[in-house]
Design an enzyme around this catalytic site. Structure first.
Site, PDB file in Angstrom:
ATOM      1  N   THR A   1       0.839  -1.198   0.000  1.00 42.98           N
ATOM      2  CA  THR A   1       0.000   0.000   0.000  1.00 42.98           C
ATOM      3  C   THR A   1       0.872   1.245   0.000  1.00 42.98           C
ATOM      4  OG1 THR A   1      -0.112   0.406   2.397  1.00 42.98           O
ATOM      5  CG2 THR A   1      -1.635  -1.239   1.483  1.00 42.98           C
ATOM      6  N   ASP A   2       0.294   2.361  -0.407  1.00 45.64           N
ATOM      7  CA  ASP A   2       0.918   3.655  -0.155  1.00 45.64           C
ATOM      8  C   ASP A   2       0.809   3.941   1.347  1.00 45.64           C
ATOM      9  OD1 ASP A   2       2.137   6.096  -0.565  1.00 45.64           O
ATOM     10  OD2 ASP A   2       0.735   6.787  -2.084  1.00 45.64           O
TER      11      ASP A   2
END
Length: 588
Positions: free
Chosen positions: A283-284
């Site tokens: 994920t970011d």
């Protein structure tokens, strides 16, 4: 579920057995720890020892510091890791994203302006050679977003431009350059694609509005090109893709729409099933509002894994987040099947990188390797070549302004236009990463060429100085006094409006007759230059000559002055976006 003998892993039977045996021998805590990519807060050995032994982290990022300090940090991480750890850096514009003394090769937008894919290749190669020399093994790059909306400041200087074909070509070349380094991996970002919404996902929701057909031809084509060329990993962006999500799941309601990192329709059905991506997904950053505003954090952590992400970027509170993910696994919220799938991709990538075959002391190079690699002359030469080929003369209405010479324009006033400083800008200054003063640097270069250049001092600056000197400022003098245009014009032969706005919009003074806003384009020759984001024509559409340099490095300012003195034909860059911002009046 995960084919470790296929793209991007290509593992041998022996490597596959290592992955399987390692997973079989892991405790619950060790399994959960591999799901986390943490931002370290200190380079101290005891801190890093506790981090690795208590949380069993799968990956780490770190705060900026000189290369040898980062190398020491990375050596501690690998020393105390039971399973070799991913150590990632943001080398999206060169080795400066790995350490403070790394080399800035050139941001994506700057390389896009050259139209030379070989520069993207060299950036991927050279920037990550510096990163690898200090023990990093993964780049959170390339940035393969497409800049469609001029109001989007989050990726305007980071993307290669607004043309999907160019973005795909440049992104693939970056990947190929990085892959020349043994054992080095890339995580392309930000899937499913930033650049349409004007909002910053750090601060608000972000939406990609394309329907399935439009997305497939643009962002989908970019990611498929990377996947076909062996992309190791993808960073999932906190970006909604509502039209595509509904095409996949017609029962999906608007109020249930999630960013990609929490959407199984996007991270599993689209990315895995349709695009065929077999690699790892991270994920970011998990503090970004576009992720945190959809559910509680306790729900969000396991939801990201169940959506199809394999790793979760950054703890909030380490104990709390770790316990949340562990409880989700033990209670069955994260199934055994899903955990095994994620771990297989994580460990499979580590095996592909050869990390499992190296002794701990071999995972990070010697200090001598860093010293001989960081700041190589060939890297600096490449940065200079990109600067020479990228500076773009976007607008040129007054055909006799260029070239500038001391004979034509002896007195040059430089107006330094800045943006309202963001919290991030203040934080970077606190870390000693303010980036210098491009107006002063430009003035010095012009004076060295025989010009009498000076920097405009605004009425507000004068008032501040008077107050600092214990004087009482005369407000009538500044806002209601005599200010003849003839007097103003007599002070200079040419004005350079230098826009140094890293994010947001410029901050102009509003005093009577002040020089910040170039209202005087028909009174005196004006050359407007943006040395940061390339969309300043939206704010100063009246300027007749407008140039984008994309940054204010020494090599860029050297090339800029040479181009100004040589004439319009000297500018080699081609606009990589629509720098006129789609505005009718900006072209007048």
């Amino acid at each position: 579920m995960v084919d470790l003998k296929a793209n991007p892993y290509y593992l041998s039977d022996e490597d596959c057995k290592w992955v399987e045996d390692t997973i079989a021998g892991m405790s619950d805590e060790e399994k959960v720890g591999q799901l986390f990519f943490q931002l370290t807060s200190s380079c101290e050995e005891n801190h890093l020892k506790e981090l690795m032994e208590k949380y069993h982290l799968g990956g780490c990022r770190y705060n900026p510091a000189p290369g040898l300090k980062i190398q020491e940090h990375n050596r501690y991480l690998q020393k105390y890791a039971k399973i070799p750890v991913f150590i990632a850096c943001n080398t999206e514009s060169g080795g400066n994203g790995a350490c403070a003394d790394g080399t800035t090769i050139g941001a994506g937008i700057k390389i896009g302006a050259t139209r030379k894919p070989e520069y993207a290749y060299e950036m991927g190669k050279m920037g990550n050679e510096e990163a690898a020399s200090i023990g990093c093994n993964m780049a959170f790059a390339p940035v393969c977003d497409i800049h469609y909306n001029w109001l989007n400041t989050e990726i305007v200087s980071r993307a290669f431009g607004n043309d999907p074909e160019r973005v795909a070509q440049m992104s693939v070349e970056y990947l190929k350059g990085a892959h020349t380094i043994p054992g080095f991996a890339c995580a392309a970002k930000h899937f499913p694609g930033n650049g349409q919404d004007f909002r910053d996902a750090h601060l608000s929701n972000n939406v990609n509005y394309f329907n399935a057909e439009e997305w497939d031809k643009t962002y989908g084509m970019v990611y498929k090109s990377l996947i076909d060329n062996g992309l190791d990993a993808i960073m999932g962006g906190h970006i909604m893709l509502p039209e595509y999500a509904k095409a996949i799941n017609p029962d999906l309601k608007d109020e249930d729409m999630m960013p990609a990192t929490l959407s199984p329709e996007i991270m599993t059905t689209l990315l895995r099933d349709k695009l065929g991506f077999n690699g790892m997904v991270v994920t970011d950053a998990s503090h970004m509002v576009a992720m945190t505003d959809r559910m509680t954090r306790a729900e969000m952590l396991p939801a990201s894994i169940n959506a199809g992400c394999d790793m979760f970027l950054f703890f909030n509170d380490p104990d709390e987040d770790f316990a949340t993910m562990l409880d989700a696994y033990r209670s069955g919220v994260i199934s055994e099947e899903r955990m095994t799938e994620a771990l297989t991709r994580i460990l499979g990538l580590k095996a592909h990188m050869g990390l499992h075959k190296k002794a701990k002391e071999e995972l990070v190079p010697s200090p001598e390797k860093a010293e001989e690699t960081l700041g190589k002359q060939e890297y600096k030469d490449m940065a200079k070549a990109i600067s020479n080929d990228s500076i773009t003369l976007v607008k040129y209405k007054d055909k006799d302004v260029l070239p500038i010479t001391p004979e034509k324009y002896k007195r040059i006033m430089i107006v330094h236009v800045k943006g309202a400083e963001s919290g991030m800008g203040q934080f970077m200054k606190m870390l000693g990463m303010g980036g210098g003063n491009p107006a002063e640097a430009l003035k010095e270069r012009l004076c060295a060429k025989g010009f009498d250049a000076f920097i405009y001092e605004s009425p507000l600056d004068k008032m501040k100085q008077q107050i600092a000197d214990g004087e009482k400022p005369n407000l009538n003098l500044y806002f209601a006094g005599k200010n003849a245009i003839a007097d103003f014009v007599d002070q200079m032969d040419l004005v350079i409006t230098l826009c140094n706005v890293a994010d947001g919009r410029p901050s102009f003074g509003m005093s009577k007759g002040g020089g910040e806003i170039p209202w005087y384009v028909f009174e005196v020759p004006v050359v407007a230059i943006s040395c940061a984001q390339p969309t300043m024509l939206a704010d100063i559409p009246q300027v007749r000559t407008y140039i984008n340099t994309y940054d204010s490095s020494d090599t860029t300012l050297d090339a800029l002055v040479e181009d100004l003195l040589s004439g319009p034909e000297a500018f080699k860059g081609t606009d990589p976006i629509d720098s006129f911002c789609g505005l009718f009046d900006a072209r007048l």
